[in-house]
Every structure is written in structure tokens, then in C-alpha cells.
Design a protein around this motif. Sequence first.
Motif, mmCIF file in Angstrom:
data_model
loop_
_atom_site.group_PDB
_atom_site.id
_atom_site.type_symbol
_atom_site.label_atom_id
_atom_site.label_comp_id
_atom_site.label_asym_id
_atom_site.label_seq_id
_atom_site.Cartn_x
_atom_site.Cartn_y
_atom_site.Cartn_z
ATOM 1 N N THR A 67 26.180 -44.402 -6.464
ATOM 2 C CA THR A 67 27.372 -43.714 -6.968
ATOM 3 C C THR A 67 27.884 -44.542 -8.159
ATOM 4 O O THR A 67 27.474 -45.704 -8.330
ATOM 5 C CB THR A 67 28.465 -43.639 -5.879
ATOM 6 N N ALA A 79 39.072 -48.188 -6.816
ATOM 7 C CA ALA A 79 38.309 -47.059 -6.288
ATOM 8 C C ALA A 79 38.864 -46.654 -4.943
ATOM 9 O O ALA A 79 39.362 -47.483 -4.184
ATOM 10 C CB ALA A 79 36.841 -47.452 -6.129
ATOM 11 N N THR A 110 34.207 -42.972 -2.574
ATOM 12 C CA THR A 110 33.472 -43.198 -3.817
ATOM 13 C C THR A 110 32.180 -43.962 -3.561
ATOM 14 O O THR A 110 31.387 -44.167 -4.471
ATOM 15 C CB THR A 110 34.322 -44.036 -4.789
ATOM 16 N N THR A 152 38.409 -44.194 -10.700
ATOM 17 C CA THR A 152 39.301 -43.038 -10.560
ATOM 18 C C THR A 152 39.874 -42.687 -11.922
ATOM 19 O O THR A 152 40.371 -43.559 -12.618
ATOM 20 C CB THR A 152 40.467 -43.338 -9.604
ATOM 21 N N GLU A 190 34.800 -38.271 -4.961
ATOM 22 C CA GLU A 190 34.922 -38.664 -6.359
ATOM 23 C C GLU A 190 34.317 -37.612 -7.295
ATOM 24 O O GLU A 190 34.813 -37.397 -8.400
ATOM 25 C CB GLU A 190 34.234 -40.010 -6.568
ATOM 26 N N HIS A 199 36.033 -35.768 -10.524
ATOM 27 C CA HIS A 199 35.380 -35.665 -11.835
ATOM 28 C C HIS A 199 35.221 -34.221 -12.270
ATOM 29 O O HIS A 199 35.428 -33.887 -13.426
ATOM 30 C CB HIS A 199 34.005 -36.326 -11.804
ATOM 31 N N THR A 209 42.118 -38.033 -2.006
ATOM 32 C CA THR A 209 43.066 -37.800 -3.101
ATOM 33 C C THR A 209 44.505 -37.779 -2.594
ATOM 34 O O THR A 209 45.437 -37.596 -3.370
ATOM 35 C CB THR A 209 42.761 -36.474 -3.844
#
Length: 417
Positions: A25, A45, A49, A210, A326, A330, A363
Amino acid sequence: MQFSELNLVPQIQQALKDTGYETPTPIQGQAIPLILEGHDLLGIAQTGTGKTAAFCLPILNSLHLRQARREPRSPRALILTPTRELAIQIHTSLLTYGKHLRQKYAVIFGGVGQGNQIRDLKMGVDVLVATPGRLLDLIEQRHLRLDRVEIFILDEADRMLDMGFMPAIKKVLPLLPSRRHNLFFSATMPPEIQKLAQSILRDPKKVEVTPPATTVERIRQMVMYVDKKEKPQLLAHILKDNDLHKVLVFVGMKHLADRVVKGLESKRIAAAAIHGNKSQGARQRALKDFSSDRVRVLVATDIASRGIDVDGISHVINYDLPNIPEDYVHRIGRTARAGTDGDAISFCTAEEKSYLAAIEKATRQQIEVVTDQPYHSEDAARARIMSVGKAKALIEGQRDAGRPRRGRGRRPSRGHR
Ligand code: AMP
């Protein structure tokens, strides 16, 4: 990038293969080489993630290369984490990634009897995972000492602060040798955490995965529950609204991208796909058509989307939800760029519900559910959440089953990926 390109010992590479991981990742790709070089690291992070492997893999590697005798009650690496759940998860990761190494891993946390934990420590451990309270308890009772710690990892520092662990951490620090390797992870960096990081780290490298919160805050995020077979109809239904004028659709697998485009074209919606099986020329053409508004919808996979730099995307639609939170951040970050607003709509089936839960957890928000749509599935809305691993196996099995096979009667062999 592949794991094989990282400078990890064969035993760890083998464990990664056993686990089925191929691609690091982003946090892993950036952090692992820096840690292997011996730098202190500030990792910004969130959970989800892949940060656990980002620190576990290089720690295991370094300890393996610098063999030393295991001493009772005196670990060589200490990972401090705020909760029992995280501690167990990290310990499990160590057992998984380190299964071909001759190292010992232990975990200690409060709320349970001390007996087994004391016994584990007495036998000697290389890497200890601990929550702060129990750690101090066992140190005070002389079941544990920290003067041989070579690598110190502070995980989820901001949550430690929220949970009132700051005084405990300040008690732990002076017990560590002053010469040591430090890794510091936090999802956010409020001033108090910055100060703490400065007091622990020496000349650190910073890795941040992030995106700035402000981008995400401007995006209206919605989820629509739907049965898997009705996703094409739901997509076509949503696209009837011309406010969706520049739409990026994410799918979980390459072959699905082409199928979604065909479905849209049959309904006279101009669409193009980009994914790893397309030639560079075809990808660039699709991107150009999308940015010049010749096609309204671009269908992409996560990997293919990395290079997309198109302004004015009005909507991001997650036709499939990603299993790595993550990636979700994105994806939706492609809209609402340059100060504009944007919408993100995610389709969610019963099986994908655990992905949704992981995204909401990572989140720290709840995504608005839109039920006012003709394909709303109450089954999906009410489905129970299973573990992400189980959901992933189930979903990938289903997606593979729908994949057209090359050649008659050829079946992927067992263990084929
Ligand atoms: P973490 O952020 O460490 O909690 O990890 C999130 C999830 O991603 C865990 O379920 C891991 O097993 C999984 N994971 C971590 N690294 C990888 C990778 N390189 N490839 C696939 N899955 C991964």
C-alpha cells in the motif's frame, strides 16, 4: 511496485506470498525503505491504510538481521498501542509476517489476568505489543524491563491522547535506552502530538498518506444499498440526471470496467474505460476524451486511476467499494478539487457492508444513506457486517466467477490468483 522490490529477507517475502499480498500500500511503499535504512519515522496514516505491516515488516527484518540473544523479561522491540483490539491485531500480524523467522512475539493488555502474560515475558520475547497501563503495571512489578529496546513504536498517538494515556507514555519514555530507533504513527497531528513527536524522534523522515481533510469535507458523500445484479440499472438510473456531467466510476476489477462501459453505451451514454489491460495509447485517448467532455463517464480501476489528473469531475461513483479505506479517500478526492464542490455516491451490496464499515471507521464519519432510489435493497441495508477478510474472499470469488474465461474448459488451478 511489488513487495519483491523491497529489500526484505526471503523468510518475510515468503510469508507475504503465503498471505497473498503482492503490492505494498502507499504507506508501506514509502515507509518500509526508510525504516530499513534506519531512519526515525513520522507516519501520518489512519487504520486501514496498511500501516501495521508498514512497521511490522521492517522491524522483523531489522531484528532478524541483527541477531541477538533473547533475554527473559527484556524485549528488543516495543510497540505501544492504545487499545486491546489493536494490540491483538498487531500481534496477529507479527505472527503472520514473522512465521518463518525464529523470533518470539507477545502481547500484553489490561482487563485480563496477568498470569499468561508474565509467563510469556519470562520465556523471553523479541517483539512486545502492549497497551500503556498494563505495560507500566508489569514494569512496576518487575516482570518487564525496557533497557534493551532497540526499536520503539508508538502507534495511534492521537488516540492515545484522546484516551488519556499521555501521562503513561511520559512515564515509559525515560525507561527506554536513549539510543534507539523510533517510529511514530498518528492519524492527525494536533499541537500536543507534534510536541510529543518532537520529543521522541530524531531527525525523522515524514510519510503522510491522508489527503488534507478540507478536500474530503467539501464532498457530499452518499451510499446506496443495492443488490449486486442491479448495479448496472442503478448506475444508468443515476446518470439520467444531467447534473452528473463529468463522472468517474470506480470498479473493483479490470474486466468489469469494459462491461460497465458496454452497458452504458447500449443506453446511449458516452463512456470510456481505463485499466491495466489497455495500451498506453488507449488510456491516453480515453483520458483526453473525458477531460474534453467528449465522453461523460470514465470507468476506472484503482491502479489505472493513479495517474488521472482531470479537473471538474462533478461526481465520483463507487460501483464497487474498495476494501482498503484509503483507496476510498483517494477515489472521492478526485472530485471537489480546486475549491469546487463534488458528490461521491457509493453502491453497497450486503457483502460490501464490511468495507463500508471499515471506511466509516477509518474516516470517522457516517455516510448518508439514500433510500429514495428504485433499486434500494433492504436486504443489503439490513445485512450483518462480517470481517473484511471474509467479505473480501466472498466478493473476489464472486467477481472471479463472473470473469470470462479464455479458452474452453480452462479453469484456474487451485491457488491461482
Ligand atoms: P491496517 O491499516 O494495518 O489496519 O491494515 C488494513 C487492512 O489491509 C488489513 O486487513 C491488512 O490485512 C490489509 N493489508 C495490509 N497491507 C496489505 C497489502 N499490501 N495488500 C493487501 N492487503 C493489505
